[in-house]
Design a protein around this motif. Structure first.
Motif, PDB file in Angstrom:
ATOM      1  N   HIS A 118       0.786  -1.252   0.000  1.00 57.87           N
ATOM      2  CA  HIS A 118       0.000   0.000   0.000  1.00 57.87           C
ATOM      3  C   HIS A 118       0.808   1.287   0.000  1.00 57.87           C
ATOM      4  O   HIS A 118       1.326   1.709   1.038  1.00 57.87           O
ATOM      5  CB  HIS A 118      -0.860   0.072   1.263  1.00 57.87           C
ATOM      6  N   GLU A 135      -4.640  -0.433   8.366  1.00 57.03           N
ATOM      7  CA  GLU A 135      -3.331  -0.945   8.000  1.00 57.03           C
ATOM      8  C   GLU A 135      -2.371   0.225   7.984  1.00 57.03           C
ATOM      9  O   GLU A 135      -2.666   1.257   7.382  1.00 57.03           O
ATOM     10  CB  GLU A 135      -3.399  -1.596   6.613  1.00 57.03           C
ATOM     11  N   HIS A 166      -8.726  -5.633   6.647  1.00 57.58           N
ATOM     12  CA  HIS A 166      -7.328  -5.500   7.092  1.00 57.58           C
ATOM     13  C   HIS A 166      -7.206  -5.675   8.604  1.00 57.58           C
ATOM     14  O   HIS A 166      -7.978  -5.085   9.359  1.00 57.58           O
ATOM     15  CB  HIS A 166      -6.787  -4.107   6.771  1.00 57.58           C
ATOM     16  N   HIS A 189      -6.490  -8.950   0.125  1.00 59.99           N
ATOM     17  CA  HIS A 189      -5.864  -8.331   1.294  1.00 59.99           C
ATOM     18  C   HIS A 189      -6.619  -8.779   2.543  1.00 59.99           C
ATOM     19  O   HIS A 189      -7.759  -9.201   2.467  1.00 59.99           O
ATOM     20  CB  HIS A 189      -5.921  -6.806   1.183  1.00 59.99           C
ATOM     21  N   ASN A 193      -2.386 -11.446   0.769  1.00 60.13           N
ATOM     22  CA  ASN A 193      -1.601 -10.656   1.718  1.00 60.13           C
ATOM     23  C   ASN A 193      -1.883 -11.112   3.143  1.00 60.13           C
ATOM     24  O   ASN A 193      -3.033 -11.186   3.554  1.00 60.13           O
ATOM     25  CB  ASN A 193      -1.986  -9.180   1.632  1.00 60.13           C
TER      26      ASN A 193
END
Ligand code: ZN
Length: 280
Positions: free
Chosen positions: A84, A143, A181, A209, A231
């Motif tokens: 990111h 995040e 996240h 994610h 992720n």
């Protein structure tokens, strides 16, 4: 050994009978040996991703040098990915420093602006054979200090995904299909139908994610229906801190600090091995 970009590393993964690549956040340099140990144990290629916070903390050069050196000495095909980042200048710095993959996150912008900026990043990355991930739709949770509230989550639509991929030629696309996240206590609900339709419409690797909060069964289903990169960030951090809390509590101040960190790294290796096995 050179670092692999995502597309090259995915090929290696598929040759070794993996359906997807886990992309694992590294939280500090001390943790790094655990990642290579897990890759060696599973005969898996390795994708390590770095948040902008970690990049700032450790410095790009140290990360590139350390990871390249371990990749070579352990003979593990490795990709170093910037996670990111919505700052084009910071992406340029990572590319020039030797990162082999980057994520431009323009998911907070309207789609036209997101497309325009993603194309700019692709123009920087292509000449150096660096892969580019973009994101469309808003994934919930927080995040690296940035949070998306429950009411601001927006799922990626099939139409937008197709339009975005056609307009940018991006290598892989992170989509919002129900994961969150940093989720650690609950379980996410993946929208498998939406995923299957986006896969069909875009025909490029899709990225999930928020992998920490996904059940093993949901994860297996997702990698079968089009997810090529998963992720995982929070899980390694949690295992490491948990183990450190226990060992530091019992230790003496003149014990070598290694005595505390080795068990923490072993816990991280175990969780990485477990995650990697899910992608077979
Ligand atoms: Zn993410």
């Amino acid at each position: 050994m050179k670092l692999y970009n995502f597309t090259e590393l995915l090929q290696v993964a598929k040759q070794r009978d993996f359906k997807a690549l886990g992309s694992f956040n590294l939280h500090c340099l001390e943790m790094l040996p655990a990642y290579f140990k897990a890759a060696e144990k599973t005969n898996s290629p390795l994708m390590i991703q770095i948040s902008t916070g970690t990049a700032k903390y450790l410095g790009h050069k140290l990360l590139v040098d350390a990871i390249r050196s371990l990749a070579e000495s352990k003979n593990v095909p490795t990709c170093l990915h910037l996670d990111h980042c919505s700052d084009l200048a910071a992406i340029q710095i990572a590319i020039e420093a030797g990162f082999s993959s980057v994520m431009y996150d323009g998911s907070h912008l309207d789609i036209e602006e997101n497309i325009a900026n993603t194309r700019r990043v692709i123009d920087m990355a292509r000449p150096l054979n660096v892969s580019v991930e973009a994101e469309l739709g808003a994934i919930g949770g927080s995040e690296d200090g940035k949070a998306v509230a429950q009411e601001d989550i927006s799922f990626t639509t099939v139409e937008d995904a197709k339009r975005f991929v056609d307009a940018t030629g991006v290598d892989m696309l992170a989509i919002s299909i129900g994961t969150v996240h940093g989720l650690y206590t609950g379980k996410a609900q993946i929208q498998h139908q939406r995923l299957a339709e986006i896969t069909e419409a875009t025909k490029i690797p899709l990225v999930l994610h928020g992998g920490t909060g996904v059940s093993d069964e949901d994860m297996r289903l997702a990698v079968r229906s089009g997810i090529d990169k998963v992720n995982v960030g929070t899980e390694m951090n949690v295992q490491w801190v948990n183990q450190c809390k226990q060992t530091f509590e019992k230790g003496k101040v003149n014990d070598s600090v290694r005595n505390f960190l080795v068990p923490a790294n072993d816990a991280v290796t175990d969780v990485l091995v477990e995650k990697i096995q899910l992608f077979r």
